[in-house]
Design a protein around this motif. Structure first.
Motif, PDB file in Angstrom:
ATOM      1  N   LYS A   1       0.873  -1.173   0.000  1.00  0.00           N
ATOM      2  CA  LYS A   1       0.000   0.000   0.000  1.00  0.00           C
ATOM      3  C   LYS A   1       0.914   1.226   0.000  1.00  0.00           C
ATOM      4  O   LYS A   1       1.815   1.317   0.817  1.00  0.00           O
ATOM      5  CB  LYS A   1      -0.890  -0.012   1.246  1.00  0.00           C
ATOM      6  CG  LYS A   1      -1.761  -1.250   1.345  1.00  0.00           C
ATOM      7  CD  LYS A   1      -2.445  -1.351   2.687  1.00  0.00           C
ATOM      8  CE  LYS A   1      -3.191  -2.665   2.812  1.00  0.00           C
ATOM      9  NZ  LYS A   1      -3.781  -2.855   4.156  1.00  0.00           N
ATOM     10  N   GLY A   2       0.698   2.124  -0.935  1.00  0.00           N
ATOM     11  CA  GLY A   2       1.558   3.291  -0.999  1.00  0.00           C
ATOM     12  C   GLY A   2       2.514   3.233  -2.167  1.00  0.00           C
ATOM     13  O   GLY A   2       2.300   2.533  -3.149  1.00  0.00           O
ATOM     14  N   ASP A   3       3.614   3.955  -2.037  1.00  0.00           N
ATOM     15  CA  ASP A   3       4.578   4.061  -3.115  1.00  0.00           C
ATOM     16  C   ASP A   3       5.450   2.810  -3.205  1.00  0.00           C
ATOM     17  O   ASP A   3       5.631   2.111  -2.214  1.00  0.00           O
ATOM     18  CB  ASP A   3       5.475   5.280  -2.892  1.00  0.00           C
ATOM     19  CG  ASP A   3       4.705   6.583  -2.964  1.00  0.00           C
ATOM     20  OD1 ASP A   3       5.085   7.547  -2.269  1.00  0.00           O
ATOM     21  OD2 ASP A   3       3.707   6.626  -3.729  1.00  0.00           O
ATOM     22  N   PRO A   4       6.040   2.548  -4.376  1.00  0.00           N
ATOM     23  CA  PRO A   4       6.977   1.426  -4.486  1.00  0.00           C
ATOM     24  C   PRO A   4       8.259   1.728  -3.723  1.00  0.00           C
ATOM     25  O   PRO A   4       8.591   2.897  -3.482  1.00  0.00           O
ATOM     26  CB  PRO A   4       7.239   1.329  -5.990  1.00  0.00           C
ATOM     27  CG  PRO A   4       6.900   2.671  -6.534  1.00  0.00           C
ATOM     28  CD  PRO A   4       5.820   3.221  -5.667  1.00  0.00           C
ATOM     29  N   SER A   5       8.949   0.680  -3.347  1.00  0.00           N
ATOM     30  CA  SER A   5      10.154   0.829  -2.531  1.00  0.00           C
ATOM     31  C   SER A   5      11.184  -0.211  -2.912  1.00  0.00           C
ATOM     32  O   SER A   5      10.859  -1.276  -3.430  1.00  0.00           O
ATOM     33  CB  SER A   5       9.805   0.683  -1.044  1.00  0.00           C
ATOM     34  OG  SER A   5      10.972   0.634  -0.246  1.00  0.00           O
ATOM     35  N   TYR A   6      12.457   0.123  -2.641  1.00  0.00           N
ATOM     36  CA  TYR A   6      13.551  -0.836  -2.814  1.00  0.00           C
ATOM     37  C   TYR A   6      13.627  -1.802  -1.633  1.00  0.00           C
ATOM     38  O   TYR A   6      14.317  -2.812  -1.707  1.00  0.00           O
ATOM     39  CB  TYR A   6      14.881  -0.095  -2.900  1.00  0.00           C
ATOM     40  CG  TYR A   6      15.016   0.848  -4.057  1.00  0.00           C
ATOM     41  CD1 TYR A   6      14.681   2.187  -3.939  1.00  0.00           C
ATOM     42  CD2 TYR A   6      15.511   0.396  -5.279  1.00  0.00           C
ATOM     43  CE1 TYR A   6      14.822   3.057  -5.009  1.00  0.00           C
ATOM     44  CE2 TYR A   6      15.658   1.262  -6.357  1.00  0.00           C
ATOM     45  CZ  TYR A   6      15.310   2.589  -6.209  1.00  0.00           C
ATOM     46  OH  TYR A   6      15.445   3.448  -7.270  1.00  0.00           O
ATOM     47  N   SER A   7      12.968  -1.485  -0.552  1.00  0.00           N
ATOM     48  CA  SER A   7      13.097  -2.251   0.690  1.00  0.00           C
ATOM     49  C   SER A   7      12.049  -3.342   0.802  1.00  0.00           C
ATOM     50  O   SER A   7      10.849  -3.088   0.713  1.00  0.00           O
ATOM     51  CB  SER A   7      12.949  -1.314   1.884  1.00  0.00           C
ATOM     52  OG  SER A   7      12.909  -2.046   3.088  1.00  0.00           O
ATOM     53  N   ALA A   8      12.498  -4.566   1.044  1.00  0.00           N
ATOM     54  CA  ALA A   8      11.580  -5.686   1.191  1.00  0.00           C
ATOM     55  C   ALA A   8      10.640  -5.475   2.373  1.00  0.00           C
ATOM     56  O   ALA A   8       9.476  -5.897   2.334  1.00  0.00           O
ATOM     57  CB  ALA A   8      12.362  -6.988   1.359  1.00  0.00           C
ATOM     58  N   GLY A   9      11.127  -4.837   3.419  1.00  0.00           N
ATOM     59  CA  GLY A   9      10.318  -4.619   4.610  1.00  0.00           C
ATOM     60  C   GLY A   9       9.119  -3.722   4.381  1.00  0.00           C
ATOM     61  O   GLY A   9       8.197  -3.701   5.204  1.00  0.00           O
ATOM     62  N   TRP A  10       9.104  -2.998   3.287  1.00  0.00           N
ATOM     63  CA  TRP A  10       8.021  -2.075   2.980  1.00  0.00           C
ATOM     64  C   TRP A  10       6.758  -2.794   2.523  1.00  0.00           C
ATOM     65  O   TRP A  10       5.649  -2.285   2.644  1.00  0.00           O
ATOM     66  CB  TRP A  10       8.495  -1.109   1.905  1.00  0.00           C
ATOM     67  CG  TRP A  10       7.509  -0.124   1.405  1.00  0.00           C
ATOM     68  CD1 TRP A  10       6.872  -0.124   0.194  1.00  0.00           C
ATOM     69  CD2 TRP A  10       7.028   1.038   2.095  1.00  0.00           C
ATOM     70  NE1 TRP A  10       6.027   0.955   0.089  1.00  0.00           N
ATOM     71  CE2 TRP A  10       6.104   1.686   1.227  1.00  0.00           C
ATOM     72  CE3 TRP A  10       7.272   1.591   3.343  1.00  0.00           C
ATOM     73  CZ2 TRP A  10       5.458   2.861   1.592  1.00  0.00           C
ATOM     74  CZ3 TRP A  10       6.620   2.753   3.695  1.00  0.00           C
ATOM     75  CH2 TRP A  10       5.725   3.373   2.827  1.00  0.00           C
ATOM     76  N   TYR A  11       6.930  -3.988   1.959  1.00  0.00           N
ATOM     77  CA  TYR A  11       5.843  -4.672   1.276  1.00  0.00           C
ATOM     78  C   TYR A  11       4.958  -5.464   2.228  1.00  0.00           C
ATOM     79  O   TYR A  11       5.450  -6.101   3.166  1.00  0.00           O
ATOM     80  CB  TYR A  11       6.410  -5.564   0.171  1.00  0.00           C
ATOM     81  CG  TYR A  11       6.976  -4.732  -0.956  1.00  0.00           C
ATOM     82  CD1 TYR A  11       8.260  -4.191  -0.874  1.00  0.00           C
ATOM     83  CD2 TYR A  11       6.209  -4.429  -2.074  1.00  0.00           C
ATOM     84  CE1 TYR A  11       8.757  -3.379  -1.886  1.00  0.00           C
ATOM     85  CE2 TYR A  11       6.707  -3.626  -3.090  1.00  0.00           C
ATOM     86  CZ  TYR A  11       7.979  -3.106  -2.990  1.00  0.00           C
ATOM     87  OH  TYR A  11       8.475  -2.294  -3.975  1.00  0.00           O
ATOM     88  N   ASP A  12       3.660  -5.424   1.956  1.00  0.00           N
ATOM     89  CA  ASP A  12       2.671  -6.048   2.827  1.00  0.00           C
ATOM     90  C   ASP A  12       2.310  -7.469   2.407  1.00  0.00           C
ATOM     91  O   ASP A  12       1.893  -8.279   3.235  1.00  0.00           O
ATOM     92  CB  ASP A  12       1.380  -5.218   2.812  1.00  0.00           C
ATOM     93  CG  ASP A  12       1.615  -3.770   3.194  1.00  0.00           C
ATOM     94  OD1 ASP A  12       1.443  -2.874   2.331  1.00  0.00           O
ATOM     95  OD2 ASP A  12       1.983  -3.527   4.359  1.00  0.00           O
ATOM     96  N   TYR A  13       2.422  -7.751   1.137  1.00  0.00           N
ATOM     97  CA  TYR A  13       1.986  -9.033   0.608  1.00  0.00           C
ATOM     98  C   TYR A  13       3.113  -9.664  -0.197  1.00  0.00           C
ATOM     99  O   TYR A  13       3.818  -8.969  -0.931  1.00  0.00           O
ATOM    100  CB  TYR A  13       0.760  -8.862  -0.303  1.00  0.00           C
ATOM    101  CG  TYR A  13      -0.350  -8.042   0.324  1.00  0.00           C
ATOM    102  CD1 TYR A  13      -0.519  -6.707  -0.003  1.00  0.00           C
ATOM    103  CD2 TYR A  13      -1.214  -8.620   1.252  1.00  0.00           C
ATOM    104  CE1 TYR A  13      -1.529  -5.952   0.581  1.00  0.00           C
ATOM    105  CE2 TYR A  13      -2.224  -7.872   1.831  1.00  0.00           C
ATOM    106  CZ  TYR A  13      -2.369  -6.542   1.497  1.00  0.00           C
ATOM    107  OH  TYR A  13      -3.368  -5.797   2.082  1.00  0.00           O
ATOM    108  N   TRP A  14       3.230 -10.984  -0.090  1.00  0.00           N
ATOM    109  CA  TRP A  14       4.300 -11.715  -0.757  1.00  0.00           C
ATOM    110  C   TRP A  14       3.772 -12.997  -1.387  1.00  0.00           C
ATOM    111  O   TRP A  14       2.894 -13.656  -0.834  1.00  0.00           O
ATOM    112  CB  TRP A  14       5.400 -12.087   0.242  1.00  0.00           C
ATOM    113  CG  TRP A  14       6.215 -10.916   0.669  1.00  0.00           C
ATOM    114  CD1 TRP A  14       5.957 -10.059   1.699  1.00  0.00           C
ATOM    115  CD2 TRP A  14       7.423 -10.453   0.059  1.00  0.00           C
ATOM    116  NE1 TRP A  14       6.933  -9.098   1.774  1.00  0.00           N
ATOM    117  CE2 TRP A  14       7.852  -9.317   0.782  1.00  0.00           C
ATOM    118  CE3 TRP A  14       8.189 -10.888  -1.009  1.00  0.00           C
ATOM    119  CZ2 TRP A  14       9.006  -8.613   0.451  1.00  0.00           C
ATOM    120  CZ3 TRP A  14       9.340 -10.189  -1.339  1.00  0.00           C
ATOM    121  CH2 TRP A  14       9.738  -9.066  -0.609  1.00  0.00           C
ATOM    122  N   GLY A  15       4.378 -13.355  -2.524  1.00  0.00           N
ATOM    123  CA  GLY A  15       4.131 -14.664  -3.112  1.00  0.00           C
ATOM    124  C   GLY A  15       5.073 -15.691  -2.502  1.00  0.00           C
ATOM    125  O   GLY A  15       5.941 -15.357  -1.692  1.00  0.00           O
TER     126      GLY A  15
END
Length: 121
Positions: free
Chosen positions: A98-112
């Motif tokens: 949710k929000g802007d894209p990021s280089y940081s894995a920790g930023w992401y809420d959902y993963w495959g």
């Protein structure tokens, strides 16, 4: 939930496209990204794309060879990989935030769950 597909074995110099399908109805409002993790390595950023597709980011190691894209009507994101090298061998993971894209894995809420890409020399 996110689910990748399309990984496999390819020779160096070849091409491969991996896909990631999202469930639910908020995909079009999420930034998306691809990460990879090689044997014995940390998970690393590959590419990211904003919800509208207007902002795109690549790691230096894949810039000019990989292309990230998305089809919001299909709830699907893609990573087109060309000129593949043995060092691209890794499990590839899609992610959404949710929000802007990021280089940081920790930023992401959902993963495959990841899909394996193996490049032979």
């Amino acid at each position: 939930q996110l689910a990748e597909s399309g990984g496999g074995l390819v020779q160096a110099g070849g091409s491969l496209r991996v896909s990631c399908v999202a469930s639910g109805d908020i995909f079009s409002r999420l930034a998306v990204g691809w990460f990879r993790q090689g044997p014995g390595k940390e998970r690393e950023f590959v590419a990211a794309l904003s919800d509208s597709g207007a902002s795109i980011y690549y790691s230096d190691s894949v810039k000019g060879r990989f292309t990230i894209s998305r089809d919001n009507a299909k709830n699907t994101m893609y990573l087109q990989m060309t000129s593949l090298k043995p060092e691209d061998t890794a499990a590839y993971f899609c992610a959404a935030a949710k929000g802007d894209p990021s280089y940081s894995a920790g930023w992401y809420d959902y993963w495959g769950q990841g899909t394996q890409v193996t490049v032979s020399s």
